[in-house]
Design a protein around this motif. Structure first.
Motif: not given
Length: 326
Positions: A220-247
C-alpha cells in the motif's frame, strides 16, 4: 529582506543615478574647498572662523542618498519565500483501534491519549485543508470523508471503538480511495490538491501476516508513492506495553521498523511518541508541514520603510544641523 529574483529588475538602473548624485556631491564639496583655499585670506579666516566645519554636515546628504538607494531596491520589487496557509489540500488521519490501544503504558491509555491529540490536531489545521478520518483494526472504515468541517471529525474521534487485529495495509488502501473520491468530486482542476496520510499505530500488522502481501502495508505504501501521497507514520506507545485479554497479560510493544519502512516507501516521514505530550509535539510538527507552504511573494515593504525613514532622517537632520534642507 531579499536581493534575489526582482519583479522589476530594470528599476535597479536608477542606482546609477544615486551613485552619480553621491559622486557629484563629493566633487562639489572638494571644488568648494579648493575655491575657498585659493581666494580666502587665511590669516583673516583664522580670526573670523576659527572653527572648521566638521563631518556632521554631510549626515543629511548621506541619509537622503541611502534612502534613495533603499527606495530604488523597493521599486525593483525584491521577492522572498514566505510561509502561507494552504488553501487546497487533503489530509486523511488514520488511527489504529486494535485492542492493543487499551494499553496504559501511555497515560491514561494509548487510545485516550490518541483521541485527545487527534482532536487538537484537527483544530490546529488551517481552514483550507479537507480532513478525513479512517479507523482500522481487522478492517478499515472511512468514518469521515475529507471535509473542512472539523466538528464532524472530532465527534467521530471521540466515538472510536476498539476491535481485534491490525490491518495496516487496508487502512492505507482505504485512505487512498477516500482521497481519490474527493478529487473526483471536486473536479474542475487540471491537478488534484496535494494530499497526505497521517497514520498512527502502536503495533505490528497482523492482517495479512506479511506487509509485502498484495494487501499489506508495504504494498500500500508503494501505491501511495505512485499516487504522490506521502504517509507520515507515528509509532505510538512503548516497548513494555501490555493488555489484558481473557485474563491473560499480553505484551504489545510498538513496531517501529515496519512503520518507518511504510514512511520511507511512500516518501513520508516517521515519528515516535511515547506520551501524550510527545504525540502533541508530533502533531504540531505535522500541522506546520501540512498546513503551510512556501510561496514566492513581494518583499519590498522593508526596503520601502527604510527608504522613507532614511530620507525623513536626512531632511530632519538638515534642518537641525544646517537650518536648511540639503
Amino acid at each position: 529582506m531579499s536581493l534575489s529574483q526582482f519583479a522589476s529588475p530594470w528599476w535597479l538602473v536608477f542606482l546609477a543615478v544615486v551613485a552619480a548624485l553621491a559622486a557629484g556631491y563629493v566633487y562639489i564639496q572638494r571644488r568648494r574647498q579648493k575655491h575657498v583655499l585659493r581666494f580666502a585670506n587665511m590669516e583673516l579666516l583664522e580670526k573670523v572662523a576659527p572653527k572648521r566645519p566638521n563631518l556632521t554636515r554631510h549626515i543629511p546628504t548621506a541619509l537622503v542618498l541611502a534612502g534613495l538607494l533603499f527606495l530604488t531596491v523597493a521599486l525593483a520589487g525584491p521577492t522572498a519565500d514566505k510561509r502561507v496557509p494552504r488553501n487546497r489540500a487533503t489530509v486523511v488521519l488514520v488511527i489504529d483501534v486494535s485492542l492493543s490501544m487499551k494499553a496504559t503504558d501511555v497515560e491514561p491509555s494509548r487510545i485516550a491519549a490518541a483521541q485527545e491529540a487527534a482532536k487538537s490536531f484537527a483544530d490546529g489545521l488551517t481552514p483550507g485543508i479537507n480532513l478525513g478520518l479512517v479507523a482500522f483494526a481487522g478492517t478499515a472504515s472511512v468514518l469521515v470523508s475529507p471535509t473542512p468541517n472539523r466538528e464532524e471529525t472530532k465527534a467521530a474521534i471521540e466515538n472510536l471503538e476498539l476491535s481485534e487485529r491490525t490491518a495496516t495495509g487496508e487502512a492505507i488502501f482505504t485512505s487512498l480511495q477516500s482521497i481519490d473520491t474527493l478529487a473526483a468530486v471536486l473536479g474542475g482542476s487540471d491537478q488534484a490538491p496535494p494530499a497526505r496520510i497521517v497514520l498512527l499505530s502502536d503495533g505490528k500488522q497482523t492482517v495479512p501476516e506479511s506487509p509485502t502481501d498484495p494487501r499489506g502495508g508495504f504494498t500500500a505504501a508503494r501505491l501511495a508513492k505512485e499516487k504522490a501521497v506521502p504517509i507520515s507514520t507515528i509509532s505510538f506507545g512503548t516497548s513494555y506495553g501490555t493488555v489484558s485479554i481473557n485474563g491473560d497479560r499480553i505484551p504489545v510493544p510498538v513496531d517501529d521498523p515496519s512503520l518507518r519502512e511504510i514512511a520511507n516507501l511512500s516518501g513520508g516521514g516517521f515519528f515516535t511518541a511515547s506520551s501524550l505530550e510527545e504525540l502533541r509535539d508530533v502533531y504540531d510538527t505535522l500541522e506546520e508541514q501540512i498546513g503551510f507552504e512556501n510561496a514566492r511573494g513581494d518583499a519590498s515593504r522593508p526596503w520601502l520603510i527604510l527608504g522613507v525613514l532614511f530620507i525623513s532622517g536626512g531632511l530632519g537632520s538638515a534642518l537641525v544641523l544646517r537650518q536648511r534642507l540639503p
